[in-house]
Design an enzyme around this catalytic site. Structure first.
Site, mmCIF file in Angstrom:
data_model
loop_
_atom_site.group_PDB
_atom_site.id
_atom_site.type_symbol
_atom_site.label_atom_id
_atom_site.label_comp_id
_atom_site.label_asym_id
_atom_site.label_seq_id
_atom_site.Cartn_x
_atom_site.Cartn_y
_atom_site.Cartn_z
ATOM 1 N N TYR A 22 0.812 -1.207 0.000
ATOM 2 C CA TYR A 22 0.000 0.000 0.000
ATOM 3 C C TYR A 22 0.849 1.263 0.000
ATOM 4 C CZ TYR A 22 -3.682 -3.275 0.715
ATOM 5 O OH TYR A 22 -4.538 -4.315 0.540
ATOM 6 N N TYR A 154 -12.729 -7.835 4.442
ATOM 7 C CA TYR A 154 -11.472 -7.835 3.689
ATOM 8 C C TYR A 154 -11.123 -9.282 3.359
ATOM 9 C CZ TYR A 154 -6.626 -7.619 2.340
ATOM 10 O OH TYR A 154 -5.459 -7.785 1.640
ATOM 11 N N ASP A 251 -14.068 -17.077 5.528
ATOM 12 C CA ASP A 251 -12.665 -16.705 5.374
ATOM 13 C C ASP A 251 -12.072 -16.576 6.773
ATOM 14 O OD1 ASP A 251 -10.235 -15.464 5.096
ATOM 15 O OD2 ASP A 251 -10.918 -13.942 3.667
ATOM 16 N N LYS A 280 -2.437 -17.142 7.024
ATOM 17 C CA LYS A 280 -1.703 -16.348 8.020
ATOM 18 C C LYS A 280 -1.003 -17.163 9.105
ATOM 19 C CE LYS A 280 -3.259 -11.677 7.381
ATOM 20 N NZ LYS A 280 -4.423 -11.416 6.554
HETATM 21 C C1 LIG Z 1 -4.768 -11.360 5.136
HETATM 22 C C2 LIG Z 1 -6.093 -11.810 4.711
HETATM 23 C C3 LIG Z 1 -6.315 -12.307 3.413
HETATM 24 C C4 LIG Z 1 -5.226 -12.311 2.354
HETATM 25 O O1 LIG Z 1 -4.170 -13.142 2.685
HETATM 26 P P1 LIG Z 1 -2.741 -12.938 1.971
HETATM 27 O O2 LIG Z 1 -1.913 -14.055 2.480
HETATM 28 O O3 LIG Z 1 -2.260 -11.577 2.422
HETATM 29 O O4 LIG Z 1 -2.971 -12.981 0.508
HETATM 30 C C5 LIG Z 1 -7.574 -12.757 3.093
HETATM 31 N N1 LIG Z 1 -8.564 -12.751 4.000
HETATM 32 C C6 LIG Z 1 -8.391 -12.306 5.255
HETATM 33 C C7 LIG Z 1 -9.523 -12.350 6.217
HETATM 34 C C8 LIG Z 1 -7.157 -11.804 5.657
HETATM 35 O O5 LIG Z 1 -6.994 -11.337 6.898
#
Ligand SMILES: *Cc1c(COP(=O)(O)O)cnc(C)c1O
Length: 430
Positions: A22, A154, A251, A280
């Site tokens: 960013y 997100y 997610d 993550k």
């Molecule tokens: C960080 C994140 C992503 C993207 O993951 P990257 O490994 O950065 O591509 C997708 N969804 C959520 C909820 C996230 O916190």
């Protein structure tokens, strides 16, 4: 190579050539140069304002749950390196990846049985969305190609995930009109409100014919604004999705592996999605790897279709090095009293941040599990807030109107207190 460049030279090269998240090119705000990291401390290459070591309040974007240079994780990588760091996943397989898939199936809600190993969170969301769209296509319903989500979310920075991020959150607003147009519900209220469930029901009812799946971050919306919501909305979404014939995707890339106080966000609600993304913290912050899990129903739907395969296969899919450290990280997490540790952190964050409620400019203070948030009534001055935290010996990375922390689970009580007091100082400075 390594010893030849001074810190100013490195930072000059960084500014000239290296794109940061960013950020514009060339960079405007010099980043801090980290030399090494151990436990919960980042060691800077040279002191900044007399500070050389920073207690890490961010866990490297929430992934380094066991801290840095953990002997067990280091050893897992070294051990795997002695065998092979990578082999392709097409036509070949490897034991770390197989073990990881088995573990993920075991610890996630029961109906999730099949695992697609992706190379980043965003890619796992791409895969999850592709799974859902292809499921309906295979079942003769190609018109079901849109996603429904709530505002404030997100899901990553690649194209499809961007389309389900908050459309007004700032990050991806630029792409309105170019991105696939998804169906957006209002952002979920914090507390349970039946009227909001009615809103979701009405929207789903209206769009069921064109919607393949609902995708949400369960319990906490993270990079979209660090907002919490009642798990009862997840139960409502599960019922509504089933009733209207759409799939449900959670997610859990941010919420997974204990961050919210349960192993997964879904566990707060006792519901099971059709597809789940994790990432993550999965590798303990060591290497990039994520996964999309799905039910036999979704897998069979795809595999019985006109194109009976999921056409996705990243070069580094199933990477043994990443899988080995993920296995070690999940093992470390599960063998300890993680629930007790997260509860301890939650208490530390609450005790430390609650006094911030009465500070000028503070709109809200909230904590859940190992997440602590100070929300301001204005956009934070990131550079000023970050510098203020650094002077306190703490690494924080505020965004929008938020100063927050998601520390490693191994953070001790004294370091937690340092993080929370630095967060309040940063909130005042920014
Ligand atoms: C960080 C994140 C992503 C993207 O993951 P990257 O490994 O950065 O591509 C997708 N969804 C959520 C909820 C996230 O916190």
């Amino acid at each position: 190579m390594t010893s030849e460049l001074s810190v100013p030279e490195l930072l000059a090269l960084d500014r000239e050539h290296v794109w940061h998240p960013y950020a514009p090119m060339p960079g405007v705000r010099p980043p801090y140069l980290v030399e090494s990291a151990a436990g919960v401390r980042l060691r800077l290459a040279e002191p900044v304002d007399g500070v050389r070591e920073l207690v890490d309040g961010m866990a490297s974007w929430w992934s380094a749950i066991h801290g840095y240079a953990h002997p067990v994780l280091d050893e897992a990588v070294r051990d795997q390196l002695g065998r092979m760091s990578h082999v392709m996943f097409g036509g070949l397989t490897n034991e770390p990846a197989i073990r990881l898939a088995r573990t993920l199936v075991e610890i996630t809600p029961d109906p999730l049985q099949h695992v697609f190993l992706a190379d980043s969170g965003s890619v796992s969301v791409e895969v999850a969305m592709k799974m859902c769209l292809q499921y309906w296509r295979s079942r003769g319903r190609p018109e079901k190609y849109r996603m429904l989500t709530w505002r404030g979310g997100y899901h990553g920075d690649t194209w499809q995930p961007m389309s389900v991020c908050d459309p007004e959150g700032g990050m991806h607003q630029l792409w309105a009109g170019a991105l696939p147009e998804q169906v957006f519900a209002d952002a979920p209220p914090t507390e349970f409100e039946p009227a909001y469930v009615e809103h979701l029901a009405a929207l789903l009812g209206r769009h069921a014919d064109e919607v393949a799946a609902v995708i949400v971050e369960p319990v906490v919306q993270n990079a979209g604004g660090m907002r919490f919501h009642s798990p009862r909305y997840l139960q409502a979404l599960r019922e509504l999705a089933t009733q209207h014939g759409v799939l449900l995707v959670f997610d859990e890339i941010a919420t997974g592996f204990g961050r919210t106080g349960e192993l997964f966000g879904a566990d707060h609600a006792g519901v099971s999605p059709d597809v789940m993304c994790v990432g993550k913290a999965m590798t303990g912050g060591y290497l990039t790897m994520a996964a999309a899990l799905c039910t036999p129903e979704v897998a069979a739907g795809i595999s019985r279709g006109e194109v009976p395969v999921l056409a996705h296969g990243p070069t580094f899919m199933g990477n043994p090095l990443a899988a080995a450290v993920a296995n070690a990280s999940i093992g470390l997490l599960l063998e300890q009293d993680w629930r007790g540790e997260i509860a301890r952190i939650e208490k530390g964050l609450r005790d430390g941040l609650e006094p911030g409620r009465s500070l000028p400019g503070v709109r809200d203070v909230r904590t859940l599990g190992a997440i602590g948030v100070v929300q301001l009534d204005h956009e934070v001055d990131v550079a000023a807030a970050t510098a203020a935290a650094v002077r306190e010996g703490v690494w924080l990375r505020p965004f929008r109107d938020l100063v927050y922390t998601m520390p490693p689970y191994v953070t001790g009580d004294e370091d937690l207190a340092r993080i929370t007091s630095a967060a309040l100082v940063a909130a005042q400075a920014g």
